[in-house]
Design an enzyme around this catalytic site. Structure first.
Site, PDB file in Angstrom:
ATOM      1  N   VAL A 456       0.666  -1.457  -0.110  1.00 35.94           N
ATOM      2  CA  VAL A 456      -0.054   0.007  -0.455  1.00 35.94           C
ATOM      3  C   VAL A 456       0.501   1.382   0.060  1.00 35.94           C
ATOM      4  O   VAL A 456       0.199   2.397  -0.523  1.00 35.94           O
ATOM      5  CB  VAL A 456      -1.357  -0.309   1.117  1.00 35.94           C
ATOM      6  N   ALA A 457       2.160   1.201   0.995  1.00 36.43           N
ATOM      7  CA  ALA A 457       3.287   2.377   0.481  1.00 36.43           C
ATOM      8  C   ALA A 457       3.262   2.605  -0.099  1.00 36.43           C
ATOM      9  O   ALA A 457       3.502   3.928  -0.869  1.00 36.43           O
ATOM     10  CB  ALA A 457       3.555   1.659   2.184  1.00 36.43           C
ATOM     11  N   TRP A 459       2.668   1.746  -3.495  1.00 38.50           N
ATOM     12  CA  TRP A 459       1.615   1.703  -4.345  1.00 38.50           C
ATOM     13  C   TRP A 459       1.384   3.302  -5.102  1.00 38.50           C
ATOM     14  O   TRP A 459       1.235   4.089  -5.048  1.00 38.50           O
ATOM     15  CB  TRP A 459       0.575   1.577  -4.510  1.00 38.50           C
ATOM     16  N   HIS A 460       1.242   3.748  -3.281  1.00 42.32           N
ATOM     17  CA  HIS A 460       1.264   5.093  -2.646  1.00 42.32           C
ATOM     18  C   HIS A 460       2.304   6.675  -3.616  1.00 42.32           C
ATOM     19  O   HIS A 460       1.549   7.352  -4.684  1.00 42.32           O
ATOM     20  CB  HIS A 460       0.888   5.896  -1.759  1.00 42.32           C
ATOM     21  N   ASP A 461       3.411   5.880  -3.331  1.00 44.25           N
ATOM     22  CA  ASP A 461       4.334   6.470  -3.151  1.00 44.25           C
ATOM     23  C   ASP A 461       5.983   5.927  -3.123  1.00 44.25           C
ATOM     24  O   ASP A 461       5.811   5.021  -2.208  1.00 44.25           O
ATOM     25  CB  ASP A 461       4.273   8.192  -2.890  1.00 44.25           C
TER      26      ASP A 461
END
Length: 577
Positions: A456-457, A459-461
Site C-alpha cells: 500500500v505504501a 503503491w501510493h508513492d
C-alpha cells in the site's frame, strides 16, 4: 508454495468469508446505493446510554473541545498570527466573504481548479452514453457469450478521446503497457505462472514509471522526439496510472480464476444476485477479450481516481444491468455538492495546509501544533471524499454500482482495523481479494499485514515517508490485534470497567493512527519530531496532551454507543454503501 496453491479455487473464498466475518463485514450484501444494510439480529443488546449522566458529561466536554479546536485553527490562520507571512504566499484570492483561499495542495488544486471542465465532461459523457444505450444497445442486453457487449465500444471510444486530451501522446505509452500486460493472461491462462508474472510485471512498471517519470519517446528513437511535445492537460500520465495498475491486476487474476472457479460462484448463465456473486463468479471466457479489457481499464468515470471495481463485476453489470435508480443518484449528487461547499468554507477559514507546507509553526503552543496536524488529516479525508464521491456519482449516473470509499468520518474511527476498512474501502476490498487471501489470509496474519501495508505504501508513492507510514500502521495494528484476542467481550464484557479500558485503548489507537497518517500524508517525519518534542518535551505540552486525551476518551465512548445503536437498529454501518 502454499500461496500458489491458495490462488486456486479450493479454500480461497472460504478463507475470504472467514476474513470478512472476522473483520465485521459481509460480502453477501448488494452494493445498491442505500445508507444502511441489514444484518442478522444480534444475540445480545445493551441498554442505551444516551440519556445517562455519564454521557451528558461527555456531550459537554466534546462540544467544548470541538468548538475550541475550530476556534484555535481559525485563530492561527489570522493575518495577525506571527507566522502568517511565512505561508501567505501560498494563499490565493478567494470568493467567500473576501477571504483568501488555501489552495496549496497540488492534488486537490488540480481537481478543484477544473470543477467546471469535469462537470461539463461528465454531462457530455452521460448524455452520449445514455443515447448510445437507448438507441444502439439491444433490449434486453446481451446475455450469451456469442453476443458482444456493445456498450464497451462507446466506453472505449470516449475513453481514448478523453485520455488523449488529458495526457496527449502519453496515451500511447499507456496503451503499450496495457497491451503487453494483456499478453500475460491470454498466454499463460490457468498456469501458476500467470499470477507470478502478472505481479512481477506490474510491480516493475510501477518502479520504472517512478524512476523514469513516464519516459520519453526520443529515448527509443530520436525520430520520435516530436511526440514528446504533446503532453496533454495533465502532463504526467504516471500519476494516475497507479490506480490503473489495480484494474490491470484484477483482469489478469479474474481470468486466472476462470480456470480455478470458487465453489461459491453461481452459474455463468444466471444473473448474479449479490455483489459478491458479481465479483467471484467468472465471466464467460469470450468476455476476457481485448476490447472489454481496454474498456474496463480505461473506463472514463473511474479511470482517474476510482472507486475500484473488479473486472468480473464490471462485465457482470453490463450483461445483467439493474434498473437505474434516479432518486438515490440525485440524492447522492446533492450530498456531493454539500461536502464540496463544506470544503470551500474550510479552505477559506483554516489555512493548515499552507502552514504545514511552509513549516510555519514557530512559537506555537503544543496544542496549536496538534490542531495543525488534526485539521490536516481532516482536510485529507474531506478532499478524498469529494474526489471519490464525484467519480462514483459519475459512474452511478452511468448505471454502475460501485463501492463508497469513505464509510465513516475520519474522527469516527477508534479502531485501527476499522479505520483501514472504512478509508478507501474499494482499495481495501481489492487487497483482500488479490493479496491477503491468496497469501493465506488469517493463517499468516502478522506477515500478510506487513506485506499488505508495504505494498500500500509503495503503491501510493515510492518514498521513505510512505514506507514509514505503512510500517507504522502495521506496528499500531499489532497491539489492537493482540488485545482483542485476549480481552474479548465474551470473557470480560460483564465487568464494569471493561468499556472504560476499551475506551482508553481506542483513544490510544486514535492518537497512534493520527501520528502515522501525519507522517505519511501531511507533515512528514521532520514535522512529527517537532510536534512530539513540543508535546512531550515540556510540562505545558504534557498538560495539554492529557486534557486532549480526556476529550478523545469521551469521544471514543460516544463512538462505542454509536456502534451499539447500530446493533439495536439491526444495521451494520461497516458495509454501508
Amino acid at each position: 508454495m502454499y500461496a500458489l496453491n491458495n490462488l486456486k479455487g479450493k479454500g480461497k473464498e472460504d478463507d475470504g468469508d472467514h476474513i470478512y466475518t472476522a473483520l465485521g463485514t459481509s460480502e453477501q450484501s448488494s452494493s445498491s446505493d442505500i445508507l444502511t444494510t441489514k444484518v442478522k439480529e444480534p444475540t445480545k443488546l445493551k441498554p442505551p446510554l444516551w440519556n445517562t449522566l455519564e454521557f451528558y458529561i461527555y456531550y459537554v466536554i466534546i462540544s467544548f473541545s470541538l468548538a475550541y479546536a475550530f476556534y484555535m485553527a481559525y485563530d492561527i490562520s489570522k493575518e495577525t498570527n506571527p507566522n502568517y507571512m511565512r505561508y501567505s504566499r501560498r494563499l490565493e484570492p478567494g470568493w467567500l466573504f473576501g477571504r483568501k483561499v488555501d489552495n496549496s495542495d497540488a492534488q486537490f488544486a488540480s481537481f478543484r481548479d477544473h470543477y467546471g471542465a469535469l462537470f461539463m465532461a461528465s454531462i457530455a459523457y452521460l448524455i452520449l452514453s445514455h443515447l448510445y444505450r437507448i438507441f444502439l444497445v439491444p433490449n434486453p442486453p446481451a446475455k450469451l457469450p456469442s453476443q458482444p457487449l456493445r456498450r464497451t465500444y462507446f466506453f472505449l471510444t470516449f475513453s481514448l478521446i478523453f485520455l488523449y486530451v488529458l495526457f496527449g501522446n502519453g496515451l500511447i505509452k499507456i496503451l503499450i503497457i496495457l497491451s503487453f500486460n494483456f499478453l500475460i493472461p491470454i498466454t499463460l491462462k490457468g498456469s501458476k505462472l500467470n499470477p507470478i508474472v502478472t505481479w512481477l510485471f506490474n510491480l516493475a512498471v510501477l518502479f520504472i514509471n517512478e524512476n523514469y517519470d513516464g519516459y520519453k519517446f526520443e529515448w527509443f528513437n530520436e525520430n520520435l522526439a516530436f511526440l514528446d511535445s504533446n503532453v496533454g492537460l495533465l502532463t504526467r500520465w504516471t500519476i494516475t496510472f497507479n490506480i490503473c495498475t489495480l484494474r490491470i491486476i484484477s483482469f489478469n487474476m479474474d481470468y486466472y480464476w476462470l480456470f480455478h472457479p470458487s465453489p461459491d460462484s453461481t452459474e455463468r448463465d444466471q444473473a448474479p444476485l449479490t455483489e459478491k456473486d458479481r465479483i467471484i463468479t467468472p465471466c464467460f471466457k469470450e468476455d476476457y477479450n481485448y476490447i472489454n479489457y481496454l474498456s474496463y481499464v480505461l473506463y472514463t468515470p473511474l479511470y482517474l481516481a476510482g472507486p475500484i471495481i473488479t473486472f468480473n463485476n464490471f462485465i457482470s453489470q453490463l450483461r445483467y444491468p439493474k434498473e437505474f435508480d434516479i432518486k438515490s443518484t440525485f440524492i447522492y449528487g446533492v450530498r456531493l455538492l454539500g461536502v464540496m461547499l463544506l470544503m470551500e468554507v474550510m479552505l477559506h477559514f483554516i489555512y493548515v495546509v499552507a502552514m504545514s507546507k511552509s513549516r510555519a509553526w514557530d512559537d506555537l503552543s503544543p496544542l496549536e501544533l496538534g490542531m495543525i496536524g488534526v485539521f490536516n488529516l481532516e482536510y485529507i479525508w474531506l478532499k478524498l471524499l469529494i474526489i471519490w464521491r464525484f467519480f462514483r456519482f459519475w459512474a452511478m449516473a452511468d448505471g454502475f454500482e460501485v463501492q463508497e470509499n469513505m464509510l465513516r468520518c475520519m474522527l469516527n474511527n477508534y479502531s485501527t482495523t476499522g479505520f483501514w476498512r472504512s478509508w478507501h474501502r474499494s482499495f481495501y476490498r481489492w487487497i483482500i481479494r488479490y493479496i491477503y487471501i491468496p497469501l493465506g489470509g488469517s493463517k499468516y496474519l502478522i506477515y500478510n499485514m506487513l506485506i499488505v501495508f508495504t505494498f500500500v505504501a509503495l503503491w501510493h508513492d515510492i518514498s521513505l515517508k510512505l514506507l514509514a507510514w505503512g510500517w507504522l500502521i502495521w506496528i499500531f495494528i499489532l497491539p489492537e490485534t493482540i488485545a482483542t484476542k485476549i480481552f474479548t467481550e465474551k470473557k470480560f464484557g460483564d465487568r464494569p470497567y471493561y468499556r472504560h479500558v476499551c475506551a482508553i485503548g481506542g483513544a490510544l489507537n486514535l492518537v497512534f493512527m493520527w501520528a502515522a497518517n501525519l507522517v505519511g500524508f501531511a507533515i512528514g517525519l521532520d514535522g512529527m519530531k517537532v510536534v512530539l518534542s513540543n508535546l512531550f518535551g515540556t510540562l505545558h505540552g504534557l498538560i495539554q496532551f492529557s486534557l486532549s486525551f480526556i476529550s478523545i476518551y469521551c469521544a471514543v465512548q460516544v463512538m462505542f454507543e454509536i456502534r451499539e445503536e447500530e446493533k439495536r437498529r439491526n444495521i451494520n454501518q461497516e458495509i454501508r454503501y
